[in-house]
Design a protein around this motif. Structure first.
Motif, PDB file in Angstrom:
ATOM      1  N   LYS A  27      34.795  29.885   1.654  1.00 25.65           N
ATOM      2  CA  LYS A  27      33.876  30.020   0.506  1.00 25.65           C
ATOM      3  C   LYS A  27      34.279  29.176  -0.700  1.00 25.65           C
ATOM      4  N   ALA A  28      35.572  29.150  -1.015  1.00 22.77           N
ATOM      5  CA  ALA A  28      36.018  28.425  -2.219  1.00 22.77           C
ATOM      6  C   ALA A  28      35.699  26.943  -2.143  1.00 22.77           C
ATOM      7  N   LEU A  29      35.512  26.426  -0.922  1.00 23.46           N
ATOM      8  CA  LEU A  29      35.256  24.994  -0.756  1.00 23.46           C
ATOM      9  C   LEU A  29      33.764  24.696  -0.620  1.00 23.46           C
ATOM     10  N   ARG A  30      32.948  25.739  -0.565  1.00 22.28           N
ATOM     11  CA  ARG A  30      31.494  25.524  -0.483  1.00 22.28           C
ATOM     12  C   ARG A  30      31.003  24.982  -1.820  1.00 22.28           C
ATOM     13  N   GLU A  31      29.944  24.183  -1.768  1.00 20.77           N
ATOM     14  CA  GLU A  31      29.523  23.491  -2.984  1.00 20.77           C
ATOM     15  C   GLU A  31      28.425  24.178  -3.776  1.00 20.77           C
ATOM     16  N   LEU A  32      28.518  23.987  -5.067  1.00 22.15           N
ATOM     17  CA  LEU A  32      27.524  24.467  -6.023  1.00 22.15           C
ATOM     18  C   LEU A  32      27.234  23.263  -6.912  1.00 22.15           C
ATOM     19  N   GLY A  33      26.003  22.772  -6.880  1.00 22.34           N
ATOM     20  CA  GLY A  33      25.680  21.569  -7.649  1.00 22.34           C
ATOM     21  C   GLY A  33      26.553  20.383  -7.247  1.00 22.34           C
TER      22      GLY A  33
END
Ligand code: CTP
Ligand code: MG
Length: 252
Positions: A27-33
């Motif tokens: 999850k921590a490596l999933r992207e947001l913007g």
């Protein structure tokens, strides 16, 4: 006074799989913007003048990847360290805490999964610890009525009671602690686990919960609706919308 003693360090547990978010990268490596959640979260912390060091607890098999990721997102100038996280959030926090220099007296713990926490919340938590609280949590009132139930898989579940909503708060991060308090409750929790004495106790899902378990005093300061945790796919949709709104506001 030693400068390091006045500045807080932050531990960022980022070693979770993100099962509830569905298949994909941790999850921590999933992207947001276009930017990993972890990078957003670390930036939110480094924006605070109260924070002088950030220790990230990365997935154990992803330490090198996380170091490279932080470098490639322009965080090189900051004091950021990466350690291998553990099998549980609690273990990841404990491992991160162990990497903080002994002279640092205040520690914040912030979920990588809360990328959009406003800097005002980070500052407020750190100042409350500086002002003398041993454990501080940011929290917001609940929108929904909450019921306690007798859990039955597949339901229907009998309702036991309805707590008075005005006395309830949904707790966020960063949570702030006197370093000695946080280290002590983590050590005690570990010893308890080793003795298998924790078997009958409910799991503790945040660090302040450990302080409460061992008799410490925790206080609440106002949190922020944008400090929500990205847990399920819909949270990522909301986070994208909040970020787009911020970027549009910054463009003016
Ligand atoms: N975390 C961690 N080490 C673990 C488990 C969780 O550092 N072994 C971190 C997560 O990376 C996250 C934070 O703790 O930043 C809050 O946990 P949660 O939202 O539950 O994240 P995940 O455990 O990754 O998600 P899930 O429970 O859906 O698998
Ligand atoms: Mg989890």
């Amino acid at each position: 006074m030693n400068a390091t003693a006045a500045v807080a360090a932050a531990v960022v547990p980022a070693a979770g799989r993100g099962e509830r978010l569905g298949p994909g990268a941790p999850k921590a490596l999933r992207e947001l913007g276009g930017v990993p959640l972890l990078v957003h979260a670390v930036r939110a912390l480094t924006r605070s003048r109260a924070v002088g060091l950030v220790v990230v607890a990365a997935p154990a098999d992803g330490v090198a990847e996380v170091v490279a990721l932080l470098d490639s997102h322009g965080l090189e100038g900051k004091d950021i360290r990466v350690v291998a996280g553990g099998a549980t959030r609690q273990e990841s926090v404990r491992l991160g805490l162990a990497a903080i220099p002994a002279e640092v007296g205040i520690v914040l713990v912030h979920d990588a999964a809360r990328p959009l926490v406003p800097v005002e919340v980070v500052d407020a938590v750190a100042s409350a610890v500086r002002a003398g609280a041993e454990a501080v949590v940011p929290a917001v009132p609940l929108a929904d009525t909450v019921k306690r139930v007798e859990p039955v898989s597949g339901g229907p579940e009998p309702v036991l009671d309805t707590p008075d909503r005005s006395t309830l708060r949904a707790v966020q991060t960063p949570q702030g602690f006197r370093r000695d308090t946080l280290a002590e409750v983590h050590a005690k929790a570990l010893a308890e686990e080793a003795a298998a004495a924790a078997g009958g106790l409910p799991p503790v899902t945040d660090d302040a919960g450990l302080v409460e378990r061992f008799g410490g005093r925790v206080v609440v300061v106002p949190g922020h609706e944008e400090a929500f945790k990205v847990t399920r796919p819909l949270d990522l949709v909301l986070a994208e919308a909040v970020l787009a709104r911020r970027r549009a506001a910054d463009a003016y």
